[in-house]
Each structure stands twice: as structure tokens, then as C-alpha cells.
Scaffold this motif. Structure first.
Motif, PDB file in Angstrom:
ATOM      1  N   ALA A 186       7.794   3.120  17.465  1.00 28.84           N
ATOM      2  CA  ALA A 186       7.668   5.410  17.432  1.00 28.84           C
ATOM      3  C   ALA A 186       7.475   4.807  18.702  1.00 28.84           C
ATOM      4  CB  ALA A 186       6.559   5.527  16.637  1.00 28.84           C
ATOM      5  N   GLY A 187       8.120   5.812  19.709  1.00 29.41           N
ATOM      6  CA  GLY A 187       8.151   6.398  21.131  1.00 29.41           C
ATOM      7  C   GLY A 187       8.947   5.565  21.864  1.00 29.41           C
ATOM      8  N   LEU A 188       9.742   5.120  21.478  1.00 24.03           N
ATOM      9  CA  LEU A 188      10.475   3.923  22.718  1.00 24.03           C
ATOM     10  C   LEU A 188      11.674   4.403  22.440  1.00 24.03           C
ATOM     11  CD1 LEU A 188       9.937   0.608  20.993  1.00 24.03           C
ATOM     12  CD2 LEU A 188       8.288   1.285  22.761  1.00 24.03           C
ATOM     13  N   ARG A 189      12.555   4.467  23.556  1.00 25.52           N
ATOM     14  CA  ARG A 189      14.048   4.914  23.750  1.00 25.52           C
ATOM     15  C   ARG A 189      14.777   4.558  22.897  1.00 25.52           C
ATOM     16  NH1 ARG A 189      15.665   5.411  29.902  1.00 25.52           N
ATOM     17  NH2 ARG A 189      14.609   7.512  30.820  1.00 25.52           N
ATOM     18  N   SER A 190      15.758   5.583  22.349  1.00 31.20           N
ATOM     19  CA  SER A 190      16.716   4.662  21.795  1.00 31.20           C
ATOM     20  C   SER A 190      17.766   5.323  22.728  1.00 31.20           C
ATOM     21  CB  SER A 190      16.884   6.243  20.572  1.00 31.20           C
ATOM     22  OG  SER A 190      17.999   5.799  19.967  1.00 31.20           O
ATOM     23  N   PRO A 191      18.637   3.646  23.231  1.00 31.34           N
ATOM     24  CA  PRO A 191      20.078   3.338  23.428  1.00 31.34           C
ATOM     25  C   PRO A 191      21.470   4.068  23.039  1.00 31.34           C
ATOM     26  CG  PRO A 191      19.727   1.816  22.096  1.00 31.34           C
ATOM     27  CD  PRO A 191      18.298   2.560  21.920  1.00 31.34           C
ATOM     28  N   ALA A 192      21.309   4.502  21.597  1.00 33.44           N
ATOM     29  CA  ALA A 192      22.345   5.553  21.433  1.00 33.44           C
ATOM     30  C   ALA A 192      22.295   6.860  21.716  1.00 33.44           C
ATOM     31  CB  ALA A 192      22.085   5.376  20.397  1.00 33.44           C
ATOM     32  N   VAL A 193      21.321   7.083  21.863  1.00 34.92           N
ATOM     33  CA  VAL A 193      20.559   9.292  21.700  1.00 34.92           C
ATOM     34  C   VAL A 193      19.963   8.696  23.493  1.00 34.92           C
ATOM     35  CG1 VAL A 193      19.660  10.937  20.973  1.00 34.92           C
ATOM     36  CG2 VAL A 193      20.307   9.328  19.277  1.00 34.92           C
ATOM     37  N   ARG A 194      20.690   9.996  23.753  1.00 34.67           N
ATOM     38  CA  ARG A 194      20.457  10.098  25.370  1.00 34.67           C
ATOM     39  C   ARG A 194      19.640  12.300  25.061  1.00 34.67           C
ATOM     40  NH1 ARG A 194      19.945   5.844  27.787  1.00 34.67           N
ATOM     41  NH2 ARG A 194      20.106   7.242  30.307  1.00 34.67           N
ATOM     42  N   THR A 195      18.773  12.232  25.607  1.00 36.09           N
ATOM     43  CA  THR A 195      18.421  13.040  25.603  1.00 36.09           C
ATOM     44  C   THR A 195      18.226  13.894  27.419  1.00 36.09           C
ATOM     45  OG1 THR A 195      15.809  12.920  26.078  1.00 36.09           O
ATOM     46  CG2 THR A 195      16.354  13.173  23.711  1.00 36.09           C
ATOM     47  N   ASN A 196      18.310  15.435  27.312  1.00 37.98           N
ATOM     48  CA  ASN A 196      18.315  15.585  28.385  1.00 37.98           C
ATOM     49  C   ASN A 196      17.128  14.506  29.809  1.00 37.98           C
ATOM     50  OD1 ASN A 196      20.497  17.725  28.962  1.00 37.98           O
ATOM     51  ND2 ASN A 196      19.612  18.915  27.431  1.00 37.98           N
ATOM     52  N   TYR A 197      16.152  14.986  29.253  1.00 37.39           N
ATOM     53  CA  TYR A 197      14.817  14.426  29.671  1.00 37.39           C
ATOM     54  C   TYR A 197      15.335  13.237  30.310  1.00 37.39           C
ATOM     55  CZ  TYR A 197      11.724  18.916  29.913  1.00 37.39           C
ATOM     56  OH  TYR A 197      11.749  20.052  30.548  1.00 37.39           O
ATOM     57  N   GLN A 198      15.800  12.326  28.930  1.00 34.33           N
ATOM     58  CA  GLN A 198      16.458  10.936  29.296  1.00 34.33           C
ATOM     59  C   GLN A 198      16.689  10.355  30.275  1.00 34.33           C
ATOM     60  OE1 GLN A 198      16.423   8.540  25.427  1.00 34.33           O
ATOM     61  NE2 GLN A 198      17.562   6.794  26.801  1.00 34.33           N
ATOM     62  N   ARG A 199      17.692  11.269  30.075  1.00 37.44           N
ATOM     63  CA  ARG A 199      18.969  11.568  31.644  1.00 37.44           C
ATOM     64  C   ARG A 199      18.272  11.981  32.588  1.00 37.44           C
ATOM     65  NH1 ARG A 199      23.449   8.109  32.419  1.00 37.44           N
ATOM     66  NH2 ARG A 199      24.782   9.684  33.430  1.00 37.44           N
ATOM     67  N   LEU A 200      17.512  12.504  32.667  1.00 31.89           N
ATOM     68  CA  LEU A 200      16.638  13.340  34.231  1.00 31.89           C
ATOM     69  C   LEU A 200      16.093  12.552  34.750  1.00 31.89           C
ATOM     70  CD1 LEU A 200      16.931  15.992  35.901  1.00 31.89           C
ATOM     71  CD2 LEU A 200      14.854  16.946  34.388  1.00 31.89           C
ATOM     72  N   PHE A 201      15.476  11.749  33.859  1.00 29.20           N
ATOM     73  CA  PHE A 201      14.835  10.258  34.318  1.00 29.20           C
ATOM     74  C   PHE A 201      15.229   9.763  34.882  1.00 29.20           C
ATOM     75  CE2 PHE A 201      12.657   6.755  33.883  1.00 29.20           C
ATOM     76  CZ  PHE A 201      11.296   6.595  34.493  1.00 29.20           C
ATOM     77  N   ASP A 202      16.634   9.436  34.457  1.00 27.94           N
ATOM     78  CA  ASP A 202      16.935   8.400  34.803  1.00 27.94           C
ATOM     79  C   ASP A 202      17.438   8.962  35.870  1.00 27.94           C
ATOM     80  OD1 ASP A 202      16.742   7.010  32.774  1.00 27.94           O
ATOM     81  OD2 ASP A 202      18.238   7.511  31.842  1.00 27.94           O
ATOM     82  N   MET A 203      18.196   9.480  36.373  1.00 26.76           N
ATOM     83  CA  MET A 203      18.390   9.906  37.566  1.00 26.76           C
ATOM     84  C   MET A 203      17.689  10.491  38.886  1.00 26.76           C
ATOM     85  SD  MET A 203      21.223  13.288  36.164  1.00 26.76           S
ATOM     86  CE  MET A 203      22.149  13.572  37.690  1.00 26.76           C
ATOM     87  N   LEU A 204      16.551  11.107  38.451  1.00 29.06           N
ATOM     88  CA  LEU A 204      15.578  11.670  39.157  1.00 29.06           C
ATOM     89  C   LEU A 204      15.036   9.559  40.119  1.00 29.06           C
ATOM     90  CD1 LEU A 204      12.782  13.520  37.410  1.00 29.06           C
ATOM     91  CD2 LEU A 204      14.290  14.308  40.154  1.00 29.06           C
ATOM     92  N   VAL A 205      15.051   9.200  38.953  1.00 32.58           N
ATOM     93  CA  VAL A 205      14.760   7.512  39.947  1.00 32.58           C
ATOM     94  C   VAL A 205      15.968   6.586  40.403  1.00 32.58           C
ATOM     95  CG1 VAL A 205      14.044   5.167  38.963  1.00 32.58           C
ATOM     96  CG2 VAL A 205      13.224   6.732  37.442  1.00 32.58           C
ATOM     97  N   THR A 206      16.876   7.037  39.905  1.00 33.56           N
ATOM     98  CA  THR A 206      18.318   6.734  40.987  1.00 33.56           C
ATOM     99  C   THR A 206      18.499   7.289  42.195  1.00 33.56           C
ATOM    100  OG1 THR A 206      19.444   5.971  38.371  1.00 33.56           O
ATOM    101  CG2 THR A 206      20.566   6.588  41.025  1.00 33.56           C
TER     102      THR A 206
END
Length: 298
Positions: free
Chosen positions: A94-114
Motif C-alpha cells: 500500500a502506498g507504492l506507485r502504480s506503473p499503470a496509473v499516472r496521477t497528475n502529482y506523480q507526473r508533476l513530481f517526475d517532471m520537476l525532478v527531470t
């Protein structure tokens, strides 16, 4: 007298950081007018760190969500490493990232890191160039004029309505590189990231949001870099020009920019949201000519 000027410059930083004009460029002009002698790049970084406090308060809800996302990313990476090494994986995921589901905040986090990667790398690689340009009104003038042209071009582009999870990751690299260019005086980090975000398809509101959220890790990295360089200089390891007096000026400016930014951020962000890019371009052109004239007269 220098400490009074440091407070004044901190106030200017707090008022200009949230507008599409270069706060560093404004500082360069005023520093030349007043004969202010603190090391320019470290002083500017400390002032930006002050307004970053205001950014963190304004966008605190986003930052809390992004911090939670960072925790999930770390846990997911830990589980992936366990899988590769053949170790037993806990049943409760529970609480782990799902590779199949991309939430806005998950994508936003990835974009900020990138986006942080090119911003930090370019800042580190070209540190000497940025440091030498940081006290140059002429360079600030060129930066202001470039910012004005960028704002003029963006004025002709209709903002999109793309949500973060639909933005291609290459756009994050472009925004990060644009943010790094703001280490040159006169180039507005807010304008550069905002315009690049709109080119990528962001709405104006989301482009502003991404620009300021990105400023948090980028400014933190720049501050740590300058602190490390200053400590190394005091220890005689490098030729840093930081002294106890200049550190005091940096801290006074930091406090002034933080207080001003906290009180002014809300109203200035609303102004930024509704301000025409054409108006920002005109202001940048006026400041650019002022900086160039300053370079030849003072």
C-alpha cells in the motif's frame, strides 16, 4: 550603509521575483548605482532563497503532496531493487506507485525532478560564467532584451489546457534549461519557465505553478553550492571571496527578501496571472536600455 542597501535590495527582490522581469537584473542595476560591493552571485542566490520561503508558503499544499509522492517513489524503488536481487517483498504494498496509473502529482513530481537536472547541471558547469556576469549591467541589459523578445513571442501563443500527466517529459528538460538561463542577470527565471511551459501546452496557471515549484529545488541546490564554496574559501581550500561581512550582507538581504516576498506574493501572483506578456516585454525593454546606459555611465 551597505547593510541598509542590502535591505533595500532584499525588498526589491521580494517585489520582482513574482513578476516576469529579472529580479537579478534589477539588483545589478541598483548595485552599480549604489556602489554595492558584496559578491554578486552568492548575494543574489541568498536573496532568491528568501523569496523561495514565500513560494513554499504559497504552494505549500502542492509541496506536501509532492513530498508524499517522493516518499512513494523511494519505496517503489526499494521494492524494485529487492525484486532484482531476489529478496522477499513485503505483502503490503500500500502506498507504492502504480506503473499503470499516472496521477497528475506523480507526473508533476517526475517532471520537476527531470527539469531540475539540466537546471542544476548547467548552473554547476557554467558557474564561473554566471559569477562573472552577475555584476555586469551590460550583461543584465542583454538579458532583459532577450526576456522582452521571449515575452513578445509568447504573447502570440495561445495557452493550452494540457494537464501535467499529458505533458511529454522532454518539455521538462526544456523548462529546466530555460530556468538555468536565469542565472544570467536580466534573464527572468519566471518568464523563461512560464513561456517555455506555455509552448509545451500548459495553461498559464499551470505554467506559473510549475515555474515556482521548480524554483524550490533549483534555488536550494544553488544555495548549497554557494554555501559549500564559501565554507571552502574560509577554510583556505578555494579562492572564494566570501568574508564574514559579505555573509552578513547575504543574511540581511535574505531576511528582507523573505519578509517582503511573504507579504507580497499573493497579490503579485494574481497580477502575474492577469498581466499581458506585452506589458512584461515593454518593462523588460525599458529595464534593458536602463542597464546598458548604466554600464557606460556608472
Amino acid at each position: 550603509m551597505d547593510f541598509v542597501i542590502a535591505i533595500l535590495l532584499g525588498v526589491v527582490q521580494g517585489l520582482t521575483e513574482f513578476l516576469p522581469v529579472s529580479s537579478s537584473g534589477c539588483l545589478v542595476i541598483l548595485e552599480r548605482w549604489f556602489g554595492f560591493t558584496a559578491p554578486a552571485l552568492p548575494f543574489h542566490v541568498f536573496l532568491h532563497a528568501g523569496t523561495t520561503i514565500a513560494v513554499m508558503l504559497v504552494f505549500r499544499r502542492d509541496l506536501i503532496r509532492l513530498t508524499a509522492e517522493a516518499g512513494r517513489a523511494v519505496r517503489s524503488l526499494h521494492v524494485s531493487l529487492k525484486k532484482k536481487t531476489g529478496k522477499e517483498i513485503p505483502a503490503d504494498k500500500a502506498g507504492l506507485r502504480s506503473p499503470a496509473v499516472r496521477t497528475n502529482y506523480q507526473r508533476l513530481f517526475d517532471m520537476l525532478v527531470t527539469a531540475s537536472i539540466p537546471a542544476v547541471l548547467l548552473g554547476a558547469l557554467f558557474h564561473r560564467l554566471f559569477a562573472s556576469a552577475a555584476a555586469s549591467p551590460f550583461m543584465a541589459g542583454i538579458g532583459f532584451l532577450l526576456t522582452g523578445v521571449l515575452l513578445l513571442v509568447t504573447d502570440k501563443v495561445a495557452p493550452g489546457d494540457t494537464i501535467p500527466r499529458e505533458i511529454p517529459m522532454k518539455s521538462a528538460w526544456q523548462i529546466g534549461a530555460a530556468k538555468a538561463a536565469a542565472l544570467l542577470p536580466g534573464v527572468s527565471g519566471t518568464a523563461a519557465a512560464l513561456c517555455t511551459g506555455i509552448f509545451a501546452g500548459f495553461s498559464r496557471k499551470n505554467a506559473i505553478r510549475f515555474s515556482f515549484l521548480l524554483s524550490v529545488p533549483v534555488t536550494a541546490a544553488a544555495l548549497l553550492f554557494e554555501l559549500a564554496a564559501g565554507i571552502a574559501g574560509m577554510a583556505g581550500i578555494t579562492g572564494s571571496v566570501l568574508t564574514l561581512r559579505s555573509v552578513g550582507l547575504c543574511l540581511v538581504g535574505f531576511a528582507a527578501s523573505a519578509v517582503t516576498g511573504v507579504f507580497a506574493a499573493g497579490r503579485l501572483l494574481r497580477l502575474l496571472q492577469n498581466m499581458r506578456f506585452l506589458d512584461g516585454a515593454c518593462i523588460s525593454f525599458i529595464l534593458g536600455m536602463t542597464a546598458i546606459v548604466t554600464a557606460f555611465i556608472f
